[in-house]
Design an enzyme around this catalytic site. Structure first.
Site, PDB file in Angstrom:
ATOM      1  N   ASP A  32     -72.445  24.493  35.437  1.00  0.00           N
ATOM      2  CA  ASP A  32     -71.445  23.641  36.231  1.00  0.00           C
ATOM      3  C   ASP A  32     -72.002  23.889  37.741  1.00  0.00           C
ATOM      4  O   ASP A  32     -72.314  24.900  38.246  1.00  0.00           O
ATOM      5  CB  ASP A  32     -69.956  24.005  36.236  1.00  0.00           C
ATOM      6  CG  ASP A  32     -68.928  23.205  36.706  1.00  0.00           C
ATOM      7  OD1 ASP A  32     -68.386  22.609  35.999  1.00  0.00           O
ATOM      8  OD2 ASP A  32     -69.122  22.986  38.080  1.00  0.00           O
ATOM      9  N   ILE A  33     -71.895  22.769  38.829  1.00  0.00           N
ATOM     10  CA  ILE A  33     -72.559  22.845  39.965  1.00  0.00           C
ATOM     11  C   ILE A  33     -71.684  23.667  40.722  1.00  0.00           C
ATOM     12  O   ILE A  33     -71.853  24.190  41.854  1.00  0.00           O
ATOM     13  CB  ILE A  33     -72.873  21.363  40.717  1.00  0.00           C
ATOM     14  CG1 ILE A  33     -73.750  21.459  41.590  1.00  0.00           C
ATOM     15  CG2 ILE A  33     -71.326  20.757  40.769  1.00  0.00           C
ATOM     16  CD1 ILE A  33     -74.077  20.024  41.924  1.00  0.00           C
ATOM     17  N   ASN A  88     -60.376  18.957  30.037  1.00  0.00           N
ATOM     18  CA  ASN A  88     -59.230  17.937  30.742  1.00  0.00           C
ATOM     19  C   ASN A  88     -59.362  16.557  30.297  1.00  0.00           C
ATOM     20  O   ASN A  88     -60.556  15.856  30.488  1.00  0.00           O
ATOM     21  CB  ASN A  88     -59.642  18.086  32.278  1.00  0.00           C
ATOM     22  CG  ASN A  88     -59.403  19.676  32.872  1.00  0.00           C
ATOM     23  OD1 ASN A  88     -58.742  20.322  32.407  1.00  0.00           O
ATOM     24  ND2 ASN A  88     -60.282  20.002  33.792  1.00  0.00           N
ATOM     25  N   GLN A  95     -59.105  16.196  35.240  1.00  0.00           N
ATOM     26  CA  GLN A  95     -60.197  15.476  35.112  1.00  0.00           C
ATOM     27  C   GLN A  95     -60.636  14.761  36.399  1.00  0.00           C
ATOM     28  O   GLN A  95     -60.035  14.071  37.030  1.00  0.00           O
ATOM     29  CB  GLN A  95     -60.110  14.341  33.868  1.00  0.00           C
ATOM     30  CG  GLN A  95     -61.538  13.929  33.484  1.00  0.00           C
ATOM     31  CD  GLN A  95     -61.301  13.154  32.196  1.00  0.00           C
ATOM     32  OE1 GLN A  95     -60.502  12.873  31.789  1.00  0.00           O
ATOM     33  NE2 GLN A  95     -62.559  13.026  31.509  1.00  0.00           N
ATOM     34  N   HIS A 101     -66.345  16.070  28.400  1.00  0.00           N
ATOM     35  CA  HIS A 101     -67.171  17.026  28.510  1.00  0.00           C
ATOM     36  C   HIS A 101     -65.942  18.351  28.164  1.00  0.00           C
ATOM     37  O   HIS A 101     -64.752  18.428  28.235  1.00  0.00           O
ATOM     38  CB  HIS A 101     -67.646  17.525  29.924  1.00  0.00           C
ATOM     39  CG  HIS A 101     -66.707  17.400  31.029  1.00  0.00           C
ATOM     40  ND1 HIS A 101     -66.079  16.147  31.653  1.00  0.00           N
ATOM     41  CD2 HIS A 101     -66.097  18.355  31.628  1.00  0.00           C
ATOM     42  CE1 HIS A 101     -65.097  16.280  32.396  1.00  0.00           C
ATOM     43  NE2 HIS A 101     -65.075  17.644  32.681  1.00  0.00           N
ATOM     44  N   HIS A 103     -65.597  22.425  29.226  1.00  0.00           N
ATOM     45  CA  HIS A 103     -65.893  23.516  29.989  1.00  0.00           C
ATOM     46  C   HIS A 103     -65.932  24.720  29.040  1.00  0.00           C
ATOM     47  O   HIS A 103     -65.210  25.069  28.499  1.00  0.00           O
ATOM     48  CB  HIS A 103     -64.798  23.990  31.019  1.00  0.00           C
ATOM     49  CG  HIS A 103     -64.692  22.786  32.106  1.00  0.00           C
ATOM     50  ND1 HIS A 103     -65.347  22.799  33.175  1.00  0.00           N
ATOM     51  CD2 HIS A 103     -63.953  21.677  32.133  1.00  0.00           C
ATOM     52  CE1 HIS A 103     -65.098  21.835  34.044  1.00  0.00           C
ATOM     53  NE2 HIS A 103     -64.072  21.027  33.070  1.00  0.00           N
TER      54      HIS A 103
HETATM   55  P1  AMP Z   1     -63.407  18.072  35.415  1.00  0.00           P
HETATM   56  O1  AMP Z   1     -62.676  18.335  36.661  1.00  0.00           O
HETATM   57  O2  AMP Z   1     -62.836  18.494  33.959  1.00  0.00           O
HETATM   58  O3  AMP Z   1     -63.674  16.613  35.126  1.00  0.00           O
HETATM   59  O4  AMP Z   1     -64.810  18.662  35.321  1.00  0.00           O
HETATM   60  C1  AMP Z   1     -66.118  18.278  36.052  1.00  0.00           C
HETATM   61  C2  AMP Z   1     -67.018  19.195  36.361  1.00  0.00           C
HETATM   62  O5  AMP Z   1     -68.131  18.758  36.693  1.00  0.00           O
HETATM   63  C3  AMP Z   1     -66.375  20.132  37.536  1.00  0.00           C
HETATM   64  O6  AMP Z   1     -66.401  21.669  37.169  1.00  0.00           O
HETATM   65  C4  AMP Z   1     -67.868  20.188  38.285  1.00  0.00           C
HETATM   66  O7  AMP Z   1     -68.138  21.133  39.408  1.00  0.00           O
HETATM   67  C5  AMP Z   1     -68.909  19.564  37.551  1.00  0.00           C
HETATM   68  N1  AMP Z   1     -69.835  18.656  38.085  1.00  0.00           N
HETATM   69  C6  AMP Z   1     -69.715  17.775  38.843  1.00  0.00           C
HETATM   70  N2  AMP Z   1     -70.997  17.335  39.265  1.00  0.00           N
HETATM   71  C7  AMP Z   1     -71.761  17.899  38.665  1.00  0.00           C
HETATM   72  C8  AMP Z   1     -73.301  18.047  38.735  1.00  0.00           C
HETATM   73  N3  AMP Z   1     -73.988  17.145  39.275  1.00  0.00           N
HETATM   74  N4  AMP Z   1     -73.998  19.077  37.918  1.00  0.00           N
HETATM   75  C9  AMP Z   1     -73.145  19.931  37.132  1.00  0.00           C
HETATM   76  N5  AMP Z   1     -71.822  20.074  37.103  1.00  0.00           N
HETATM   77  C10 AMP Z   1     -71.195  19.058  37.885  1.00  0.00           C
END
Ligand code: AMP
Ligand code: ZN
Length: 138
Positions: A32-33, A88, A95, A101, A103
């Site tokens: 995760d970024i 989520n 979300q 996805h 986590h």
């Molecule tokens: P959600 O809030 O459950 O939709 O989670 C989305 C997740 O994607 C968050 O934890 C972000 O930090 C992660 N995310 C968004 N863009 C990227 C990316 N380019 N590379 C890795 N993780 C990402």
């Protein structure tokens, strides 16, 4: 199956870089970024589905097996004390990326991760009523 302007579809196609820790024909798991904790990963379906409810049966049936397999290795390699699986669905549920996805959040004693809610309470019979309403659909 990919969707234009979906950041996770772009990651799967390799158009946006990511650090991949697991990949098979159905899923890609990346760091995760913006990690909640050291090692926080997100498991992306290779096909674009908006959320859990939209998943096809085949992907749904494989997802938890992959999450379990990778979570076990993460626990061993990161030497974390626990691990949350979080998923989520919908903006109200937190979300932010509308591509299915899961986590994988390693947990460490005394870490700063906050997955918490105040304990609620039902009126008499309320929980049974809700359960019956949903159960009637099956
Ligand atoms: P959600 O809030 O459950 O939709 O989670 C989305 C997740 O994607 C968050 O934890 C972000 O930090 C992660 N995310 C968004 N863009 C990227 C990316 N380019 N590379 C890795 N993780 C990402
Ligand atoms: Zn997508």
């Amino acid at each position: 199956m990919e969707q234009n302007n979906c950041i996770f579809c772009k990651i799967i196609k390799g158009e946006i870089p990511s650090s991949t820790l697991y990949e098979d024909e159905d899923f890609k798991i990346i760091m995760d970024i913006a990690p909640a904790s050291r090692g926080h990963a997100v498991m992306l379906s290779k096909k674009h589905f908006e959320n859990l409810m939209e998943l096809d049966e085949e992907t749904a049936s494989k997802a938890l097996l992959v999450a379990k397999k990778v979570a076990k290795v993460m626990m061993e390699e990161l030497k974390c004390d626990g691990l949350n699986i979080l998923q989520n669905n919908g903006e109200a549920a937190g979300q932010t990326v509308f591509h299915y996805h899961i986590h994988l959040i390693p947990r460490y004693h005394k870490d700063q991760v906050n997955i918490n809610w105040p304990a609620g309470k039902y009126e008499n019979g309320e929980a049974a009523g809700i359960a019956a309403q949903i159960a009637a659909r099956f």
